[in-house]
Design an enzyme around this catalytic site. Structure first.
Site, short mmCIF file in Angstrom:
data_model
loop_
_atom_site.label_atom_id
_atom_site.label_comp_id
_atom_site.label_asym_id
_atom_site.label_seq_id
_atom_site.Cartn_x
_atom_site.Cartn_y
_atom_site.Cartn_z
N LYS A 99 115.66 15.63 91.56
CA LYS A 99 117.10 15.38 91.49
C LYS A 99 117.82 15.75 92.79
O LYS A 99 118.89 15.23 93.06
CB LYS A 99 117.68 16.11 90.29
CG LYS A 99 117.08 15.57 88.98
CD LYS A 99 117.97 15.78 87.81
CE LYS A 99 117.56 14.96 86.60
NZ LYS A 99 116.26 15.34 86.02
C1 LIG Z 1 115.57 14.55 85.16
C2 LIG Z 1 114.11 14.69 85.14
C3 LIG Z 1 113.27 13.69 84.62
C4 LIG Z 1 113.83 12.44 83.95
O1 LIG Z 1 114.46 11.57 84.86
P1 LIG Z 1 115.49 10.47 84.32
O2 LIG Z 1 116.08 9.86 85.53
O3 LIG Z 1 116.50 11.21 83.50
O4 LIG Z 1 114.70 9.51 83.48
C5 LIG Z 1 111.91 13.87 84.70
N1 LIG Z 1 111.38 14.99 85.26
C6 LIG Z 1 112.15 15.97 85.76
C7 LIG Z 1 111.50 17.17 86.33
C8 LIG Z 1 113.53 15.85 85.73
O5 LIG Z 1 114.29 16.83 86.23
#
Ligand SMILES: *Cc1c(COP(=O)(O)O)cnc(C)c1O
Length: 462
Positions: free
Chosen positions: A108
């Site tokens: 993220k």
């Molecule tokens: C947010 C997240 C996901 C999921 O991603 P999306 O874009 O919400 O589908 C998967 N793995 C981790 C570690 C995350 O932080």
């Protein structure tokens, strides 16, 4: 390029307004009014560094000049420990795309460092202030806080489900002491947090009065920043295999990450298949198998960032699946809201989507793949990435280049890793440093009124 709503109820908007408003005023999500076809640029783009590629893609979708985009990109990725932002590692027959080399150790950061810088530039350009409200299932909150902390004329309010994020994840949020950071633990699930944030953003007078902005993956700028690594990883894999194209396996919660891959494919990147991987919260994998999107119960798992039933970006996908017909999207979403279920039409014998297939892994399977990958290859997967690898290992077509997105550093989930491999091997000094630091957060019931009151109070105090 302009942006339109999946519900069709607004005039086309500029890129900057799209970033600032998050959700469309008609309750839909914002999408570009066209997807540029870059097929004839792939050979040139293949030669670019990660930052150059990011600059090209951001300039393509925005009104930002290449020069300004380059500056934003450089600022955004200066805190990453990898020179090329992401890293690819061969583990057995799979390519692992490590996306977790930013300041909070999850993928993220790639989008939220960019969004923090973009917001800062827009606030400076437009004057005034910006108050961010965000729900988190764990990783978004810390990544958003680190994207915004200490910036002028910006504050951030983060809602996380009380007791449902890992201790490391919580500390990455609650130990940040900047005055512009506010944490709240909601007595409820992530979906409750997300529901409250969505209600706050559809209350236009409140949103305007307090200059609210969104950093959840409903914000278009996040999707945009994530398109980049699909290109970068596909290029590297095509170089190393000599084959045209690759498939991607994507651990999925809110459908933001895989949706970026879907757009990369639409832009002309030779993605042979997108494989959606879920944990026990498998509303999305059931959809791609059956065509029915039906609410289930939220399960608490060892991959909490995927403990989601209502995937906030699904509506963007639905827009394309329903041939860009906003009325059909509105009807489908209304049906889902009223009955907890909706179904897309398809020809008998046809897949729900010709590009996307799906699979899931339960807790046992996730722990097992963490254990076997460590034993056979000496490589530690975090539980989210492990869900993807489990699904990847069950795919047919062994010779097909397969890229598994690794979305978090294993040390963020050291308790689960310890369960899988029997010892505390997953460590990171950045997280070790937080264990004894004071934490600050407020606990509130799962109530829109309580959260609104808390935001108003915090703003009038500051
Ligand atoms: C947010 C997240 C996901 C999921 O991603 P999306 O874009 O919400 O589908 C998967 N793995 C981790 C570690 C995350 O932080």
């Amino acid at each position: 390029m302009n942006y339109v709503s999946t519900r069709g109820g607004i005039e086309p908007m500029s890129f900057k307004d799209t970033v600032m408003s998050g959700l469309a005023a008609d309750g839909g999500l914002l999408l570009p009014d066209e997807i540029p076809d870059v097929s004839d640029r792939l050979a040139d783009w293949q030669k670019l560094t990660y930052r150059e590629l990011a600059t090209e893609i951001i300039a393509l979708y925005s009104s930002i000049s290449s020069k300004d985009a380059a500056a934003l990109v450089h600022r955004s990725y200066s805190a990453f420990s990898e020179p090329e932002v992401v890293r690819m590692v061969a583990v057995g027959d799979l390519q692992i795309l490590e996306l977790f080399h930013g300041p909070t150790l999850s993928f993220k950061d790639i989008a939220l460092q960019f969004l923090g810088n973009l917001f800062e530039a827009l606030v400076e350009e437009r004057g005034g202030e910006l108050n961010i409200v965000v729900a988190t299932s764990g990783d978004t909150g810390s990544a958003a806080i680190h994207g915004v902390r200490g910036r002028e004329n910006m504050r951030i309010f983060v809602l996380h489900p009380h007791g449902r994020v890992s201790p490391s994840q919580r500390r990455q949020m609650t130990t940040v002491s900047n005055e512009n950071v506010f944490n709240v633990a909601i007595d409820g699930t992530f979906d409750d947090c997300q529901g409250i944030v969505k209600s706050i953003f559809t209350d236009l007078p409140f949103k305007t009065r307090y200059s609210l902005g969104a950093v959840n993956s409903i914000n278009w700028a996040r999707i945009l920043a994530q398109i980049v690594y699909y290109f970068f990883a596909a290029f590297r894999t095509m170089e190393s295999t000599g084959l045209e194209g690759a498939r991607f396996v994507v651990p999925t919660g809110n459908f933001g990450d895989i949706f970026a891959g879907y757009l990369a494919r639409k832009m002309g990147l030779p993605v042979t298949r997108l494989v959606l991987a879920t944990n026990e919260n498998d509303i999305l994998s059931r959809f791609f198998e059956s065509g029915t999107y039906a609410l289930g119960e939220v399960h608490t798992t060892i991959s909490p960032s995927m403990d989601i039933q209502v995937a906030s970006n699904f509506e963007r996908y639905l827009y394309y699946r329903l041939n860009g017909d906003p009325a059909a999207v509105g009807r489908a979403m209304a049906q889902f809201r009223d009955s907890g279920s909706m179904t897309v039409e398809r020809q008998a014998g046809e897949p729900v989507d010709e590009w996307i297939s799906s699979g899931s892994a339960d807790t046992q399977q996730t722990l097992e793949v963490i254990r076997s990958t460590y034993k056979d290859h000496g490589y530690l997967l975090d539980p989210h990435s492990a869900v993807g690898v489990h699904v990847a290992l069950s795919l047919e077509g062994a010779g097909e280049p397969t890229i598994c997105l690794a979305t978090a550093h294993p040390a963020k989930f050291s308790e689960s890793i310890g369960r899988a491999v029997g010892s505390k091997v997953a460590r990171h000094e950045m997280l070790d440093r937080l264990t004894d630091m004071p934490e600050q957060f407020t606990v509130l019931p799962s109530s829109l009124v309580a959260v609104r009151g808390w935001i108003e109070e915090s703003l009038s105090a500051g």
